[in-house]
Design an enzyme around this catalytic site. Structure first.
Site, PDB file in Angstrom:
ATOM      1  N   ARG A 107       0.844  -1.198   0.000  1.00 31.67           N
ATOM      2  CA  ARG A 107       0.000   0.000   0.000  1.00 31.67           C
ATOM      3  C   ARG A 107       0.880   1.248   0.000  1.00 31.67           C
ATOM      4  O   ARG A 107       1.817   1.353   0.775  1.00 31.67           O
ATOM      5  CB  ARG A 107      -0.899  -0.008   1.246  1.00 31.67           C
ATOM      6  N   GLY A 110      -3.169   4.203  -0.577  1.00 31.08           N
ATOM      7  CA  GLY A 110      -4.421   3.588  -0.108  1.00 31.08           C
ATOM      8  C   GLY A 110      -5.665   4.016  -0.877  1.00 31.08           C
ATOM      9  O   GLY A 110      -6.780   3.833  -0.418  1.00 31.08           O
ATOM     10  N   TYR A 472     -10.025   1.720 -17.359  1.00 33.87           N
ATOM     11  CA  TYR A 472      -8.761   2.286 -16.854  1.00 33.87           C
ATOM     12  C   TYR A 472      -8.418   1.605 -15.536  1.00 33.87           C
ATOM     13  O   TYR A 472      -9.206   1.669 -14.586  1.00 33.87           O
ATOM     14  CB  TYR A 472      -8.960   3.800 -16.681  1.00 33.87           C
ATOM     15  N   TYR A 475      -8.943   3.167 -12.199  1.00 30.46           N
ATOM     16  CA  TYR A 475     -10.315   3.256 -11.702  1.00 30.46           C
ATOM     17  C   TYR A 475     -10.795   1.821 -11.509  1.00 30.46           C
ATOM     18  O   TYR A 475     -11.721   1.347 -12.168  1.00 30.46           O
ATOM     19  CB  TYR A 475     -11.207   4.019 -12.686  1.00 30.46           C
TER      20      TYR A 475
HETATM   21  P1  FDA Z   1      -2.945   2.053  -3.166  1.00 32.73           P
HETATM   22  O1  FDA Z   1      -1.905   2.155  -2.127  1.00 32.73           O
HETATM   23  O2  FDA Z   1      -4.307   1.667  -2.726  1.00 32.73           O
HETATM   24  O3  FDA Z   1      -2.429   1.095  -4.307  1.00 32.73           O
HETATM   25  C1  FDA Z   1      -3.148   0.837  -5.498  1.00 32.73           C
HETATM   26  C2  FDA Z   1      -2.597  -0.426  -6.168  1.00 32.73           C
HETATM   27  O4  FDA Z   1      -1.198  -0.276  -6.427  1.00 32.73           O
HETATM   28  C3  FDA Z   1      -2.716  -1.671  -5.294  1.00 32.73           C
HETATM   29  O5  FDA Z   1      -2.856  -2.795  -6.125  1.00 32.73           O
HETATM   30  C4  FDA Z   1      -1.373  -1.713  -4.599  1.00 32.73           C
HETATM   31  O6  FDA Z   1      -1.007  -2.995  -4.104  1.00 32.73           O
HETATM   32  C5  FDA Z   1      -0.432  -1.236  -5.695  1.00 32.73           C
HETATM   33  N1  FDA Z   1       0.737  -0.554  -5.135  1.00 32.73           N
HETATM   34  C6  FDA Z   1       0.708   0.551  -4.353  1.00 32.73           C
HETATM   35  N2  FDA Z   1       1.958   0.894  -4.034  1.00 32.73           N
HETATM   36  C7  FDA Z   1       2.788   0.001  -4.603  1.00 32.73           C
HETATM   37  C8  FDA Z   1       4.197  -0.162  -4.609  1.00 32.73           C
HETATM   38  N3  FDA Z   1       4.989   0.684  -3.944  1.00 32.73           N
HETATM   39  N4  FDA Z   1       4.725  -1.204  -5.273  1.00 32.73           N
HETATM   40  C9  FDA Z   1       3.918  -2.074  -5.936  1.00 32.73           C
HETATM   41  N5  FDA Z   1       2.579  -1.963  -5.973  1.00 32.73           N
HETATM   42  C10 FDA Z   1       2.014  -0.935  -5.306  1.00 32.73           C
HETATM   43  N6  FDA Z   1      -6.291   8.518 -10.898  1.00 32.73           N
HETATM   44  C11 FDA Z   1      -5.860   9.288 -11.929  1.00 32.73           C
HETATM   45  O7  FDA Z   1      -5.245   8.786 -12.864  1.00 32.73           O
HETATM   46  N7  FDA Z   1      -6.098  10.634 -11.907  1.00 32.73           N
HETATM   47  C12 FDA Z   1      -6.739  11.247 -10.886  1.00 32.73           C
HETATM   48  O8  FDA Z   1      -6.927  12.449 -10.902  1.00 32.73           O
HETATM   49  C13 FDA Z   1      -7.187  10.434  -9.790  1.00 32.73           C
HETATM   50  N8  FDA Z   1      -7.838  10.993  -8.742  1.00 32.73           N
HETATM   51  C14 FDA Z   1      -8.239  10.196  -7.679  1.00 32.73           C
HETATM   52  C15 FDA Z   1      -8.907  10.765  -6.594  1.00 32.73           C
HETATM   53  C16 FDA Z   1      -9.325   9.977  -5.543  1.00 32.73           C
HETATM   54  C17 FDA Z   1     -10.036  10.618  -4.373  1.00 32.73           C
HETATM   55  C18 FDA Z   1      -9.091   8.580  -5.567  1.00 32.73           C
HETATM   56  C19 FDA Z   1      -9.572   7.699  -4.447  1.00 32.73           C
HETATM   57  C20 FDA Z   1      -8.422   8.011  -6.639  1.00 32.73           C
HETATM   58  C21 FDA Z   1      -8.008   8.800  -7.706  1.00 32.73           C
HETATM   59  N9  FDA Z   1      -7.348   8.246  -8.801  1.00 32.73           N
HETATM   60  C22 FDA Z   1      -6.935   9.052  -9.832  1.00 32.73           C
HETATM   61  C23 FDA Z   1      -7.105   6.806  -8.862  1.00 32.73           C
HETATM   62  C24 FDA Z   1      -5.694   6.474  -8.391  1.00 32.73           C
HETATM   63  O9  FDA Z   1      -4.782   6.800  -9.416  1.00 32.73           O
HETATM   64  C25 FDA Z   1      -5.576   4.970  -8.075  1.00 32.73           C
HETATM   65  O10 FDA Z   1      -6.492   4.609  -7.101  1.00 32.73           O
HETATM   66  C26 FDA Z   1      -4.147   4.633  -7.659  1.00 32.73           C
HETATM   67  O11 FDA Z   1      -3.926   3.270  -7.810  1.00 32.73           O
HETATM   68  C27 FDA Z   1      -3.901   5.042  -6.226  1.00 32.73           C
HETATM   69  O12 FDA Z   1      -2.579   4.827  -5.845  1.00 32.73           O
HETATM   70  P2  FDA Z   1      -2.282   4.690  -4.277  1.00 32.73           P
HETATM   71  O13 FDA Z   1      -0.839   4.433  -4.108  1.00 32.73           O
HETATM   72  O14 FDA Z   1      -2.898   5.827  -3.565  1.00 32.73           O
HETATM   73  O15 FDA Z   1      -3.174   3.422  -3.926  1.00 32.73           O
END
Ligand code: FDA
Length: 539
Positions: A107, A110, A472, A475
């Site tokens: 994560r 998140g 995508y 999403y």
């Molecule tokens: P998170 O930690 O939940 O990880 C997402 C996925 O990636 C999981 O499968 C995780 O295991 C994997 N992962 C995370 N870190 C990793 C690492 N270090 N190594 C390997 N795998 C890893 N998208 C977009 O393109 N443009 C936008 O403007 C937005 N806006 C937006 C707003 C809000 C409020 C939300 C909730 C989401 C978006 N998104 C978005 C979508 C966003 O790009 C997508 O949810 C990403 O996967 C989030 O990355 P996180 O690291 O926050 O998520």
């Protein structure tokens, strides 16, 4: 076959449950012992391990959860959360997870829509990268190294701290983590000028299934290709990215113009569809559709908000709009000039004058229950088609629903659909994000709203991309198909794989087979290795 009596069946179930529970407790303890045994400094690792007995376990688990759907008491919880402080602690976590049959969910921010970074039906550990948030910006080489646990808000802030004329084309919401966001593509308001975040990654460091730390050179171009858009979770633990910084003008211009159905919204949206992807690439106008109540009489209507970033001053924007989209009636008073970093705050919904420091606040801006889906549009939707969408927005469940229409074209048309795993390039007029939010807790409310968005998605089928109906990956939508909990066939994964990656799915499977043939890094929508598929077929 003899059918068992109910009491006999319950006895067997209790036995099965208690033996699997006992096995999982045993695994968990063995796992913890393994961590301390294999850590060079066991006191240091013990400081970053949280089990359910620890008072910090729940606050740490919940801190970055965006979607309230995954905060209920019956959501499966990790047996352990590890928040490494140093990369040397991560290979031990991988090794012990493999030895004791525990899954890893990595994560970063998140923000996964379906909670895949912190929920699993199988016993699992969360490797939370929250402490990996160092960002080094080099304005001389116009590059930056950004650790995977950083948020995009922190990245934008650190860039702006060093330069007023450099920026980066990633997402809109500042609390999104770069670990998941960049590995799934990552787009924002500069995608027509510069493409996706993943298009602008020039190096990376990752820990593979054997616990080795690799950079672009040592991992090779195939793996480097795969993690820029194919989702990091299938391939290893991404530690950091090296990105290319890009020019932004001293002043950009922003505007938001709201038009209701009574103010010609249907015709404006209809026209926008065929022109927005052809505007000069400095101009990005997206549309946000919502149901609203009119201030004068409380009457419900549909509103289209034309929300725009222009990479230049209003003197250049106004004639351009007059020439290309006069019907919108953009006037000088609608425009505000500001620095690029101020525009980041504007699109994140902060009031003018807010301190830039808010970009360093990792607490999610709003947490809601939500479900989302995505679509790509290749031909303008007819006015009647649009009216059918508006009709659905009047239904009860759509009170807080949104549709976000983001134009493509510009740089997105120039990049080959094979350059990185993200394939949605030339030929797409715009992308739709369908979203429904709700406030009530519980299954019943969730079912009602999820069923509404599924109906909307069915309604949209004739108007959007087909064969495959593209989606995508950032999403994330588990409705488009999921893997088995155990081994997944290529055929089964193809159901969702071609929607996210089109023909790049096959190359992703080949890379996965090369780097993680045993399928250790997996989740409901991870890329399966081909060896498992062959084994299942018996060859
Ligand atoms: P998170 O930690 O939940 O990880 C997402 C996925 O990636 C999981 O499968 C995780 O295991 C994997 N992962 C995370 N870190 C990793 C690492 N270090 N190594 C390997 N795998 C890893 N998208 C977009 O393109 N443009 C936008 O403007 C937005 N806006 C937006 C707003 C809000 C409020 C939300 C909730 C989401 C978006 N998104 C978005 C979508 C966003 O790009 C997508 O949810 C990403 O996967 C989030 O990355 P996180 O690291 O926050 O998520």
């Amino acid at each position: 076959m003899k059918i068992q009596s109910t009491s006999g069946l319950s006895f067997v179930l209790v036995l099965l449950f208690s033996s699997s529970w006992a096995a999982s407790v045993q695994n968990h303890e063995d796992f913890l012992q393994c961590l301390s045994l294999h850590s060079q400094n066991s006191t240091s690792i013990s400081q970053v391990i949280y089990t359910p007995n620890n008072s910090s376990y729940l606050p740490i688990l919940q801190f970055s959860i965006q979607n309230l759907r995954f905060t209920s008491s019956d959501t499966p919880k990790p047996t352990v959360i590890v928040t490494p402080l140093h990369e040397s602690q991560i290979p031990t976590v991988i090794k012990c997870s493999r030895t004791h049959g525990i899954q890893i969910r990595v994560r970063s921010g998140g923000h996964d829509y379906e909670g895949l970074s912190y929920v699993s039906e199988l016993p699992f550990v969360i490797l939370d990268m929250i402490n990996f948030k160092s960002i080094t910006v080099d304005t001389e080489t116009r590059t930056a190294w950004v650790q995977s646990g950083s948020t995009i808000g922190e990245l934008y802030y650190r860039i702006a701290e060093k330069s007023k004329v450099l920026g980066f084309p990633a997402g809109v919401c500042p609390t999104v983590g770069v670990g998941g966001h960049f590995s799934g593509g990552g787009y924002g308001l500069m995608l027509r000028k510069y493409g996706l975040a993943a298009d602008n990654i020039i190096d990376t460091r990752l820990i593979n299934v054997n616990g080795e730390i690799l950079d672009r050179k040592s991992m090779g171009e195939d793996l480097f290709w795969a993690i820029r858009g194919g989702g990091g979770a299938s391939f290893g633990v991404i530690l950091e990215w090296k990105i290319k910084l890009l020019s932004v003008p001293q002043d950009v211009t922003v505007f938001t113009i709201d038009k209701t159905l009574e103010q010609n919204a249907t015709n404006l949206v209809h026209k926008w569809q065929s022109i927005a992807s052809k505007f000069p690439e400095d101009l990005f106008i997206r549309i946000i559709i919502r149901r609203v109540s009119l201030a004068r009489d409380g009457k419900q209507t549909i509103q289209a908000s034309f929300n725009s970033l222009f990479l230049g001053g209003q003197d250049r924007l106004l004639p351009l709009m007059q020439e290309n989209f006069p019907e919108l009636g953009l006037a000088k008073e609608d425009c505000t000039e500001m620095s690029w970093i101020e525009s980041v705050l504007y699109f994140a919904g902060f009031p003018r004058g807010e301190s830039l420091e808010v970009l360093l606040d990792r607490t999610p801006l709003v947490r809601q229950y939500f479900k989302a889906k995505s679509d790509y549009v290749k031909e303008p939707i007819s006015k009647n088609g649009l009216k059918g969408i508006w009709k659905m927005f009047y239904e009860d469940e759509a009170e807080a629903a949104e549709m976000i229409l983001s134009p493509y074209g510009g740089k997105m048309d120039e990049i080959s659909e094979y350059a990185i795993p993200f394939p949605h390039r030339a030929g797409n007029l715009y992308k739709i994000q369908h979203l429904v939010y709700w406030e009530e807790e519980g299954e019943v409310a969730a079912e009602r709203h999820i069923s509404w968005i599924r109906r909307l998605y069915s309604y949209m089928a004739p108007y959007v991309s087909k064969f495959p109906r593209a989606a995508y990956i950032n999403y994330r939508d588990l409705d488009v198909g999921v893997n088995n909990q155990g081994n997944t066939s290529y055929a089964q994964a193809s159901i969702w794989g071609f929607k996210y990656f089109k023909n790049n799915f096959n190359r992703l499977v080949r890379v996965k087979t090369m780097v993680d043939p045993g399928n250790f890094f997996r989740n409901e929508q991870s890329i399966p290795p081909i060896s498992l598929w062959r084994k299942k077929k018996g060859d």
